[in-house]
Design an enzyme around this catalytic site. Structure first.
Site: not given
Lengths: 311, 412
Positions: A139, A261, A289
């Site tokens: 991320s 996602d 995610h």
């Protein structure tokens, strides 16, 4: 009952499912140091302890530095680590302000920009004298890796960006997936959930040693974060714009995205892949995610394959 | 069989399906990727959606507001995957009529016999009232935090103002007097309270110097105002006529006027004039109700310079003051102090330290001048710990002993 002490840190070790980060600083406990916050530089502070560093896996393998994103800590990697540890020397850590890092090392100023998090990465690399690091960032950490590699290119050999996004908020001709209002809403969600459990968790997070009854909670609480620090991390993450930094990437890079996602949609994955010279894009048959949790096998495999192919 | 029993039995016949569909909370089951497989009527009603719109078509996260979705992806889903269950998470769902509905969500993973995760069961509780209450709590907490920050800032400002005022009551540093050494010490009992002790040393003319030390009764801003008035009255009076009794009488008049107009504060003080002559300094002082000065002699003895019978300054009109004269020779030191020192509590019985102990202590110190004596007394005060609960001012004036044998050096 906990197993008998083996490393002098048994009071901090967890029972049940495997988890990381409970043995950081073993045998180095005496090297607690001083903070000199005036210039933001740490002097003599034990970085391993500060960032709750864990090293695991093949001692002579290539170094894989796993960096968690916003919302949790190094426990995010627990399903892929057993697989990766076969071939790699795996280094895990918590950013200051997350997981079991040292909360006293946190400062709002330092951690209000992604550079602050990149400094954590570089200081861990320095402390462990890491070279040819394969940086795996989840991320927002994918972008932290980009910044770290731009600052100290000699340390990094590869980048693996797991569900990356260089900007979450829509912009002229760019779709990140969110509006500024959405981000405010997330901050509200954070707020309303912390109201429920921060009071109980705060002493644990702050390492309150004279309340041993909290030890059990500690073993079962993953991803516990001080609300104020989490708020700053959330803001920094979701309001950042690192699109311009993507072109600085000069090492072989793998962009790992999920088929579905919400946070980093496919068009963002395509954007990142497009912007980084010579990068490779792999779309995992996973939703959500966090492919390292929802599809650990495929995630570990993709990383191993990429390193094998990139050489 | 009565009517009540019939109702009871019909209740028991409430089917499991009805219990599920009409439960007072939302129920749903999803595949591991979040795709909704089963959902109850209660939740569908909240959402304003039909079963056909939802089952197999939407994921759990799709029911959430965007902020909730972000929270779900960054916190809820990872925790659920790691721990197999998550409970009591506050989220908002997109309810019928474009409303946001606050809910509390609990999810648990159902696993097969061999531990494979199969599906996720989720309950959704209406948390509208509770969230409103929490919002109020949060607002309250934010207001309290803001108030605390403000209070801290105010406190800091006040401390600064107090420090400035306090400095105004004492000389920043003692002036250099030819042929004389001077040292002082001021102990504040509480940093929050302005003290009432004061002292000063200043020139009268080319040959003479004046000094004073005293104690205004009480503490705090009112006492400090009187302290300030006292200090500047003594200075001004001394420049007009330095006779010690005249100076104290002037102060008495000024304070008494204030005293009769309601501020019943008074002080004790010693005021004196120093006149360096040849090899010594002559001292002429007067006391208004103040503890006697102490003289440390070069020969290792110490004696009080008695000023009995002097009256408090400011209480009565025409108050009488007691004078005394002495001469300080090289190695002699005159010590003025406030009663914080002699009234400190010592020992297990918390007895007053007292004037005899002070004289004995002073006599036991080497006659090495004011600074050495003040340093020793500072150590004594520190040793009192919390037995010293009042402000304490010390002022020591002495004639330095001649340097050993410089003469023979000059003759060579």
């Amino acid at each position: 009952m906990n197993p008998a002490p083996t490393d002098g840190h048994s009071s901090r070790s967890r029972t049940g499912a495997p988890a990381f980060g409970s043995g950081a600083g073993s045998g180095r406990g005496s090297r607690f140091g001083l903070l000199a916050p005036s210039n933001g530089k740490l002097v003599g502070m034990d970085i391993r302890r500060r960032n709750n560093v864990t090293v695991i896996g093949r001692a002579d393998g290539p170094v894989l530095l796993l960096a968690h994103g916003f919302g949790c800590d190094q426990n995010m990697w627990r399903l892929v680590v057993p697989m990766l540890a076969v071939d790699f020397r795996v280094v895990l850590f918590d950013y200051v302000g997350s997981g079991r890092s040292d909360p006293s090392a946190w400062s709002e100023q330092r951690y209000s920009s992604l550079e602050g998090y990149a400094s954590d990465v570089l200081e861990v690399c320095e402390e462990l004298n890491l070279r040819d690091v394969i940086f795996v960032g989840h991320s927002v950490s994918a972008m932290v890796g980009v910044l770290a590699a731009a600052k100290a290119p000699q340390r990094f050999s590869h980048l693996v960006m797991v569900a990356p996004s260089p900007r979450y908020i829509d912009d002229d001709g760019y779709r990140g997936g969110f509006s500024a209002d959405d981000i405010d809403e997330l901050l509200e969600s954070l707020e309303s959930n912390y109201l429920g459990w921060s009071a109980a968790m705060a002493p644990v997070i702050m390492g309150n040693a004279d309340r041993p009854e909290l030890g059990q909670e500690l073993t079962t609480s993953f991803c516990a974060t001080d609300p104020d620090m989490a708020r700053v991390f959330a803001r920094t993450t979701f309001l950042s714009d690192s699109r311009a930094d993507l072109k600085t990437v000069a090492v072989p890079t793998l962009v790992l995205e999920c088929r579905q996602d919400v946070i980093a949609p496919r068009e963002v994955g395509a954007y990142v892949n497009e912007a980084i010279p010579g990068s490779r894009l792999v779309t995992l048959e996973a939703t959500g995610h966090c492919p390292q949790l929802s599809a650990p096998q495929a995630t570990a495999q993709a990383i191993t394959d990429f390193i094998g192919a990139a050489g | 069989m009565g009517a009540t029993d019939a109702v009871f039995i019909s209740l028991l016949e409430d089917s499991a399906e009805e219990l599920y569909e009409q439960a007072p909370c939302g129920y749903l089951s999803t595949l591991m990727d979040g795709t909704i497989a089963k959902i109850n009527t209660t939740l569908l009603d909240w959402l304003g959606l039909s079963r056909a719109q939802v089952v197999g078509r939407m994921r759990f996260a799709d029911l959430l507001t965007v902020g909730g979705k972000l929270y779900h992806e960054t916190h809820f889903a990872p925790l659920l995957q790691m721990k197999g269950e998550v409970s009591g998470i506050a989220l908002d769902i997109k309810a019928a009529g474009k409303q946001r509905m606050p809910v509390l969500v609990t999810s648990k993973v159902k696993t097969s016999d061999d531990g494979e995760p199969l599906l996720i069961r989720t309950t959704v509780f209406d948390a509208r009232d509770r969230r409103a209450y929490e919002t109020e709590l949060l607002r309250g907490r934010q207001a309290a935090e803001e108030a605390r920050r403000q209070a801290e800032a105010d406190r800091e400002r006040l401390q600064e103002a107090l420090a400035v005022l306090q400095q105004n009551l004492l000389p920043a540093e003692l002036p250099k007097v030819p042929g004389l050494e001077a040292a002082s010490y001021y102990h504040t009992a509480s940093p929050d309270l302005l003290g009432g002790d004061f002292y000063d040393l200043f020139p009268l003319d080319a040959d003479r110097w004046a000094f004073f030390l005293g104690d205004v009764c009480g503490k705090g801003p009112q006492a400090a105002a009187v302290t300030s008035l006292t200090r500047y009255t003594l200075r001004a009076a001394a420049l007009h006529d330095p006779d010690p009794v005249t100076v104290l009488s002037t102060l008495n008049t000024v304070l008494h006027e204030r005293y009769t107009s309601g501020d019943t504060r008074y002080c004790t003080a010693i005021f004196g004039v120093l006149n360096p002559v040849d090899d010594h300094v002559s001292v002429h002082l007067a006391s208004g109700g103040h503890p006697s000065a102490l003289i440390q002699h070069a020969d290792g003895t110490a004696d009080y310079l008695p000023t009995p019978g002097g009256m408090l300054v400011g209480v009565l009109p025409g108050a009488q003051f007691e004078t005394a004269r002495t001469q300080l020779f090289p190695g002699d030191t005159l010590l003025l102090y406030t009663d914080g020192l002699t009234e400190a509590r010592t020992g297990p019985d918390r007895e007053l330290y007292g004037e005899d102990a002070l004289r004995a202590f002073t006599a036991a110190q080497p006659a090495a001048g004011p600074q050495v004596l003040i340093t020793a007394l500072t150590g004594l005060l520190t040793g009192f710990g919390d037995g010293l609960d009042d402000d304490t001012a010390l002022l020591a004036l002495g004639v330095p002993a001649p340097l050993p044998t410089p003469v023979s050096e000059d003759l060579r």
